[in-house]
Design a protein around this motif. Structure first.
Motif: not given
Length: 198
Positions: A106-109, A119-123, A145-146, A190-192
């Protein structure tokens, strides 16, 4: 409500200040997450304009994040799933922005906790959907991944060669990352974190 500057939390009409023990815990917790920083993935207004000018003929309006994701797909072997929505129980879910090497990304600028926390909620909502296999034919994943693209001029200090998340400021966001890390691990992945700059 959280006051990032003074490290305070407002709950049920009372303010609570986080003590140094908690802050030390948070720092240790974030240090457990693998952080990947590849300078070649840093983005800029120049790269964005160039990408847009190459696509004038499509007539499609392409925002900053979508351009970034499409470019990663075209030049670096990622699959772009940005804007692909799944409808489930009347809710719209975007499972991922990018996918590569069994990693759901999941990507966030952004440069503020409020924007980046999204992006945390989305993920997490995507991951829960994924874990329960509400949709067949999903590719297997091992990592979640975030991909955070920080809109800032100065880069974070390095610790053991990678950006040090504890130097991020944004107490709220670091708190959210800590919760996200636990959830991801609990679900067996695994979080990354991929970290770049705009």
């Amino acid at each position: 409500s959280i006051d990032d500057e003074n490290r305070c939390l407002l709950t049920q009409g009372k303010w609570y200040q986080f003590n140094d023990d908690y802050l030390a815990y948070l720092e240790d917790s974030l240090a457990e997450i693998e952080v990947v920083h590849e300078p070649k993935y840093n983005y800029s207004a120049v790269k964005y304009k160039q990408f847009i000018s190459e696509r004038k003929e499509t007539g499609q309006k392409i925002g900053l994040e979508l351009a970034f994701n499409l470019e990663l797909a075209e030049k670096h072997g990622f699959e772009c799933h940005d804007r692909e929505l799944i409808y489930f129980n009347g809710n719209k879910i975007e499972l991922m922005d990018l996918f590569k090497d069994e990693t759901l990304i999941s990507v966030k600028f952004g440069n503020a906790a409020s924007k980046l926390s999204y992006v945390v909620d989305q993920s997490l909502s995507a991951l829960k959907f994924y874990k329960h296999r509400f949709k067949k034919d999903l590719p297997d994943i091992k990592r979640v991944a975030l991909w955070i693209v920080l809109e800032r001029k100065t880069e974070l200090e390095l610790k053991n060669g990678t950006p040090d998340l504890s130097k991020l400021g944004m107490f709220t966001f670091k708190n959210r990352i800590d919760g996200w890390k636990k959830e991801v691990r609990l679900l067996g992945y695994t979080p990354i974190i991929y970290l770049n700059y705009y």
